[in-house]
Scaffold this active site. Structure first.
Site, mmCIF file in Angstrom:
data_model
loop_
_atom_site.group_PDB
_atom_site.id
_atom_site.type_symbol
_atom_site.label_atom_id
_atom_site.label_comp_id
_atom_site.label_asym_id
_atom_site.label_seq_id
_atom_site.Cartn_x
_atom_site.Cartn_y
_atom_site.Cartn_z
ATOM 1 N N GLY A 269 0.803 -1.215 0.000
ATOM 2 C CA GLY A 269 0.000 0.000 0.000
ATOM 3 C C GLY A 269 0.837 1.266 0.000
ATOM 4 N N ALA A 270 1.771 1.345 0.944
ATOM 5 C CA ALA A 270 2.588 2.548 1.061
ATOM 6 C C ALA A 270 3.742 2.274 2.008
ATOM 7 C CB ALA A 270 1.757 3.714 1.593
ATOM 8 N N HIS A 305 -1.894 5.843 8.586
ATOM 9 C CA HIS A 305 -1.000 4.754 8.998
ATOM 10 C C HIS A 305 0.464 5.136 8.779
ATOM 11 C CE1 HIS A 305 0.045 0.399 9.467
ATOM 12 N NE2 HIS A 305 1.037 0.740 8.663
ATOM 13 N N GLU A 306 0.775 5.578 7.590
ATOM 14 C CA GLU A 306 2.176 5.896 7.289
ATOM 15 C C GLU A 306 2.639 7.097 8.101
ATOM 16 O OE1 GLU A 306 3.432 3.500 5.800
ATOM 17 O OE2 GLU A 306 1.592 2.686 4.940
ATOM 18 N N HIS A 309 3.465 6.091 11.623
ATOM 19 C CA HIS A 309 4.748 5.377 11.739
ATOM 20 C C HIS A 309 5.892 6.328 12.108
ATOM 21 C CE1 HIS A 309 4.267 1.184 10.825
ATOM 22 N NE2 HIS A 309 3.877 1.323 9.578
ATOM 23 N N GLU A 328 3.990 -2.512 13.302
ATOM 24 C CA GLU A 328 2.812 -2.665 12.447
ATOM 25 C C GLU A 328 1.529 -2.880 13.253
ATOM 26 O OE1 GLU A 328 2.877 -1.583 9.688
ATOM 27 O OE2 GLU A 328 4.960 -1.723 9.038
#
Ligand code: TRP
Ligand code: ZN
Length: 881
Positions: A269-270, A305-306, A309, A328
Site C-alpha cells: 500500500g505505502a 497509517h504511514e 509510523h 505494524e
C-alpha cells in the site's frame, strides 16, 4: 524443488551488530542501466559487544544484485584479498575499531522488476527498502538495529527536475556537465529500511500544518502531471492525522517538511520512509469521479497509517524483523482508532472484524500460521501478514481494553520517551505498558508467541430462586505447524446481560451494565447475582478479543440481540450469526439433495432492520450483507465450494424476493441530488442505497435493472457508477452487460485507476469472470504483468475474490493460477508468494478439489528454481502431513 538460497533465520539466534554506522553519505548518479552509487560510511566497533584485547571480527555488509566497483578503507583502496564477495554480501577484514569506508557499486534500476531497491515506475526513479531492499542499492549492514544519520546527494539529467530524499534539502546546483545535483540531510538516525529516493518529472501540491508547539511544517504531495487533480483528499487526511496524533497520543511531527510521492508500481500500500512517504497511487490519489467510497476511506487510513509510523516505527523502530508487529500492530491499532474517530466507529470495527475472521483466521489455521512475533522465517517479506498487522493490532487493542484509555496513554508516553531513537522489541512495548499502569501482563505476553485462533466455548445456567446467573467459559487454542499443546491466554471478554424486556441488567456491585471478564484459565465460571429473570448474554462486545466464540444462541435470542443490544457491533454480529446459521442449514439441505427452505426468522430479522429508521444506514447495509463465500468457507471443517455457492445464492434470492418492496422504497428514499462528499454520513447512505439496488436486481427484475442502468447513466460519482455497473454485470442479460462494460471502458480508458476497477469487476464476477475471460483480459493492452495493481485486479480478482469460477470443477482455475505464479516469480517474487495463497489451503477442501489444488502446487514446485519468497510458502504448504 529448488530454491535460490533457502536458509531459516531464528529469533533465538539474534546477536547485536558487530559494528555501528554513525554516518552514511550516499551519492547517486542516476541512469536507467547504470546508476553509480557511492557510499561513504563512518563505521565503529559496537561498544556493547566489544571485549578488551579482542581480535576484531570481519565487517559484514549485505548486498544483492550489485556490481562492486571499489572498496576503500580510510582513503586507501583495498586490494581484493582484504574482502570476499559471498552470496548475499561482502565480508571485510578489519584491523581498527573505527574507520571510514567507501564503497562504489553499479546497479540497473531499469532491469529491476522486483520493485525492491531502486527501480523505475513509468520512467520515474523510486525506492522501496523495507524490509531488506537497501542491500539492492549498496553494500551495507542492512538490519534495523544499525541506525545512522544519512546524507544523500542525487545527480540526474535535467529531464528529472524533482530529486527527493529523506529530511531537509541542504544544497542544490548543477554539475559541470549540466546535470542537476541536490543534497538532502536527515538529522534523525534511522535504519536503512527507511531510506528513500525519488527522481522524476513530477508536479506537486503544497499545504502546511502548524504543530501544537507552533512550528510550521511544509506538506507536499508529488505525482505525475495527469494526476495532480487527485491529491486533495490525501492532503486533508494528512492534516487530520497530524492533528489527531497530537491530540490522542501527544505526538508532534519532527521535521520541517513532510513529503508524499505517488507511484504506479508498488508491491504494497505505502511506505513510511522518514519524511518521504512513498505510496501506491491507488492508496493516495482520488477524485469523486474516479474513486469509490471504499478508496476514499482506504486513502484516509493509509495516509494516517504511514504518518503515524513517524513515531511508532521511525522514532522508535524494531530491533530485528521478528519484532515487525511492534511497529505494524501498534500502527494499525492507531490508524483504526483514527478512522473510527473520523467516521462511524461501529462500521469501521465491523469491516476490520470481517477481514480478521475471513482472512486472518484462515491464515492462522493454514500452513503459514505463525505467532504475532514469529520465531523463524526464510524470507521476511512473507511475514507482512494479516497475523502481524491485524492480529497484532488486536493484541494492542486488548492491552488498551485491559488497561483502560488513561493507563494506556501513560504506557504509550512512557514507551515513546524511554525508547526514542532506539531499535526495540515487543517485550519493551509490553514492559512500558506494565510499568506505566501497574498491570501484570505476564500471561498476556503469550499472545505474542502462541499462534492459532483461540476457541471459546460458552455455557450458561440460571438459578431462578437465588437470582444467580452463571457463565462458564472454556478456552483452547488448536495446534499449529510446529506448535502443540497451547497454554491458556489472558483473554478480555467485554460483555453485558440483557433482561427480558431488552434493558441492560446491572451486573456488578456498582450497578455497571457492562464489564470485562478476564479469562486466564482453561475453564472458568463467572457468577452474576441479583438477576431477576433469565438474561440474554451479549458476549465479546466490540470483538474484544480475536477468538472464535461458540455459544448456542437460539434464533429468537439472536433476533432479540439484533434489536436490543446496546453494542452496535454485537447487533451486527447477532445478525451475522443468524445468517451463518441459516446458510449452514441450507448447505446441509443442498448436500442431502433436499429442497432448500426459506429461513423465515432471518427474513423477519432483515425486515425489522430495514424498517428501523433509527439505525445508521451504513450499519443496516452491513447487517443486510450476507457473509461472503470466503467467510463461509472459513467456518467449515472441509470446504464444499458447490454447497456454499448454492446456499448463498438461494438465500440472496429469497431475501430479494421477500423484501423487494422494502428495498425499492428505501432505494428511492436514499436517492439524493447533493454533490458528492466522502463524509461518513454520505458514504453510509450510498452504501445502503447500493445494497438495496443489488438485492432488487438479484431477482433479475427488469424494472430494477432499469434503475441500475439509470444510475449508471447518471454517472454522478464512481461509487454509484461502479455499484450499478457491478449489478448490471452480475444480474443483467449478457449482451447488455457487455455493452455497459464497453461504454465504461471507452469513457475511462485514460485513467489507470478506473481501468483497475473495470478489470476487477470482470475477474471477480461469478458470471463474467470465467477463466477464458480472465485469460483474455491478460492480453488487454492495459494489463501489465510488471504492475502489481493490475495483477491484483485481474489474477487475484479471479483467484481470491471469485469463489465460484476459481473453484470450477475441472480444476483449471487452480492450474491457471499455478502458471501465473510461476511466471510472476521470475519478475516479482514478493507478489508471486502472495498470489499463491489460495493454493496453500488444499487440506481444507474435499477430496477432488484437494487433489487438484495439491497438484497445482506440485506443478509450481517442479517448475525449476524458485525465489526464496515462493519457495518458503510452497514448501511449507506441501509439507502439511
Ligand atoms: N511498512 C509498510 C507499511 O505497513 C509496509 C511495506 C510497504 C512493505 N512496502 C513494502 C513491506 C514492501 C514489505 C515490502 O506501512
Ligand atoms: Zn505499516
Amino acid at each position: 524443488m529448488k530454491d535460490s538460497q533457502a536458509r531459516t533465520i531464528y529469533l533465538k539466534d539474534y546477536k547485536a551488530p558487530d559494528y555501528l554506522v554513525d554516518r552514511t553519505n550516499l551519492t547517486f548518479d542516476l541512469d536507467p542501466h547504470a546508476t553509480l552509487v557511492r557510499s561513504h560510511l563512518k563505521v565503529r566497533r559496537n561498544p556493547a559487544v566489544a571485549q578488551d584485547g579482542e581480535i576484531l571480527p570481519p565487517l559484514w555488509l549485505d548486498g544483492v544484485d550489485l556490481e562492486l566497483l571499489s572498496v576503500s578503507l580510510d582513503g586507501e583502496l583495498l586490494p581484493a584479498q582484504r574482502y570476499e564477495e559471498k552470496p548475499g554480501g561482502l565480508s571485510l577484514k578489519v584491523d581498527r575499531s573505527e574507520f571510514d569506508l567507501e564503497v562504489q557499486t553499479r546497479i540497473a534500476p531499469e532491469a529491476n522488476t522486483s520493485l525492491e531497491g531502486l527501480y523505475l515506475s513509468n520512467g520515474m526513479y523510486c525506492t522501496q527498502c523495507e524490509a531488506e531492499g537497501f542491500r539492492k542499492i549498496t553494500f551495507y549492514p542492512d538490519r534495523p538495529d544499525v541506525m545512522s544519520v544519512f546524507t544523500t546527494t542525487i545527480i540526474a539529467p535535467p529531464s528529472y527536475p524533482v530529486l527527493l530524499s529523506n529530511g531537509n534539502k541542504v544544497d542544490s546546483g548543477t554539475t559541470e556537465d549540466g546535470r542537476l545535483r541536490v543534497t538532502w540531510e536527515d538529522p534523525f538516525a534511522k535504519p536503512s529500511y527507511l531510506f528513500a529516493l525519488v527522481g522524476g518529472d513530477l508536479q506537486h501540491v503544497e499545504d502546511s500544518f502548524i504543530t501544537s508547539s507552533g512550528r510550521k511544517v511544509k506538506l507536499q504531495l508529488f505525482t505525475e502531471a495527469r494526476n495532480i487533480g487527485k491529491c486533495a483528499h490525501a492532503m486533508t487526511s494528512l492534516k487530520r492525522s497530524m492533528r489527531w496524533d497530537e491530540e490522542v497520543y501527544g505526538r508532534e511531527y519532527d521535521l520541517d517538511i513532510f513529503m508524499i510521492v505517488a507511484v504506479d508500481h508498488f508491491n504494497m500500500g505505502a511506505m513510511e520512509n522518514k519524511g518521504l512517504n512513498i505510496f501506491n497511487s491507488a492508496c493516495v490519489l482520488a477524485s469523486p469521479e474516479t474513486a469509490t467510497d471504499a478508496a476514499f476511506q482506504r486513502i484516509e487510513s493509509i495516509v494516517a497509517h504511514e504518518y503515524f509510523h513517524n513515531w511508532s516505527g521511525n522514532r522508535v523502530t524494531c530491533r530485528d524483523w521478528f519484532q515487525l508487529s511492534l511497529k505494524e500492530g501498534f500502527t494499525v491499532f492507531r490508524d483504526a482508532e483514527f478512522s473510527a474517530d473520523m467516521n462511524s466507529r461501529a462500521v469501521k470495527r465491523i469491516e476490520d472484524v470481517i477481514l480478521l475472521r475471513t482472512s486472518q483466521f484462515a491464515e492462522d489455521a493454514g500452513p503459514m500460521s505463525h505467532p504475532v512475533r514469529p520465531d523463524s522465517y526464510m524470507e521476511i517479506s512473507n511475514f507482512y501478514t494479516l497475523t502481524v498487522y491485524e492480529k497484532g493490532a488486536e493484541v494492542v487493542r486488548m492491552i488498551h481494553t485491559i488497561l483502560g484509555p488513561e493507563a494506556f496513554r501513560r504506557g504509550s508516553d512512557l514507551y515513546f520517551k524511554r525508547h526514542d531513537g532506539c531499535a526495540v522489541t515487543c517485550e519493551d512495548f509490553v514492559k512500558a505498558m506494565e510499568d506505566a499502569s501497574g498491570a501484570d501482563l505476564t500471561q498476556f505476553r503469550r499472545w505474542y508467541s502462541q499462534a492459532g485462533t483461540p476457541v471459546l466455548d460458552v455455557e450458561d445456567a440460571f438459578d431462578e430462586e437465588k437470582g444467580e446467573y452463571f457463565l462458564t467459559i472454556r478456552q483452547h487454542t488448536p495446534d499449529t505447524p510446529g506448535q502443540k499443546d497451547k497454554l491458556p491466554l489472558h483473554i478480555p471478554v467485554t460483555m453485558g446481560l440483557l433482561g427480558e424486556d431488552g434493558t441492560p441488567q446491572p451486573i456488578d456491585a456498582n450497578g455497571e451494565v457492562e464489564m470485562v471478564l478476564h479469562l486466564t484459565e482453561a475453564s472458568q465460571t463467572f457468577t452474576f447475582s441479583g438477576i431477576a429473570s433469565r438474561p440474554v448474554p451479549s458476549l465479546l462486545r466490540g470483538f474484544s478479543a480475536p477468538v472464535r466464540l461458540h455459544y448456542d444462541y437460539s434464533s429468537t435470542q439472536l433476533q432479540f440481540l439484533m434489536q436490543h443490544d446496546t453494542d452496535p457491533f454485537n447487533r451486527w454480529d447477532a445478525c451475522q450469526r443468524l445468517a451463518l446459521n441459516s446458510l449452514q442449514v441450507l448447505q446441509q439441505q443442498y448436500r442431502a439433495g433436499e429442497t432448500l427452505q426459506v429461513p423465515e426468522t432471518l427474513i423477519d430479522g432483515y425486515a425489522a432492520v430495514l424498517d428501523d429508521e433509527t439505525l445508521d444506514p451504513a450499519l443496516v447495509a452491513k447487517m443486510l450483507t450476507l457473509p461472503s463465500a470466503q467467510e463461509l468457507a472459513e467456518q467449515e471443517g472441509k470446504i464444499d465450494a458447490a454447497a456454499i455457492i448454492a446456499a448463498r445464492t438461494f438465500l440472496r434470492d429469497a431475501v430479494a424476493t421477500a423484501l423487494g418492496e422494502r428495498f425499492l422504497a428505501r432505494y428511492h428514499a436514499l436517492e439524493t441530488c447533493r454533490p458528492y462528499t466522502p463524509s461518513a454520513a454520505d458514504i453510509a447512505e450510498r452504501s445502503l442505497k447500493n445494497t438495496c439496488l443489488a438485492y432488487l436486481c438479484a431477482s433479475g427484475n427488469e424494472d430494477a435493472l432499469m434503475l441500475a442502468k439509470a444510475q449508471f447513466d447518471r454517472g454522478e460519482n464512481m461509487t454509484d457508477t461502479a455499484a450499478s455497473l457491478a449489478t448490471l454485470v452480475e444480474f443483467g442479460p449478457r449482451e447488455r452487460a457487455e455493452l455497459v462494460l464497453e461504454a465504461f471502458y471507452q469513457q475511462w480508458q485514460q485513467d489507470t485507476q478506473v481501468v483497475e476497477i473495470w478489470f476487477g469487476l470482470q475477474s471477480g464476477s461469478p458470471t463474467f469472470g470465467t477463466l477464458e475471460r480472465v485469460q483474455k483480459l491478460m492480453e488487454h493492452p492495459a494489463f501489465e504483468m510488471k504492475n502489481p495493481n493490475k495483477v491484483r485486479a485481474v489474477i487475484a480478482g479471479f483467484a481470491m475474490r471469485n469463489f465460484t469460477q476459481f473453484h470450477r470443477e475441472d480444476g483449471q482455475g487452480y492450474r491457471f493460477l499455478a502458471d501465473q505464479v510461476i511466471a510472476l516469480d521470475k519478475l516479482n517474487p514478493q507478489i508471486a508468494a502472495r498470489l499463491v495463497t489460495p493454493l496453500t489451503r488444499w487440506k481444507k477442501y474435499r477430496e477432488q478439489e484437494s487433489r487438484q489444488i495439491h497438484s497445482a502446487l506440485l506443478r509450481i514446485s517442479d517448475s525449476g528454481t524458485l525465489s526464496r519468497d515462493l519457495y518458503e510458502v510452497v514448501s511449507k504448504s506441501l509439507d502439511q502431513s
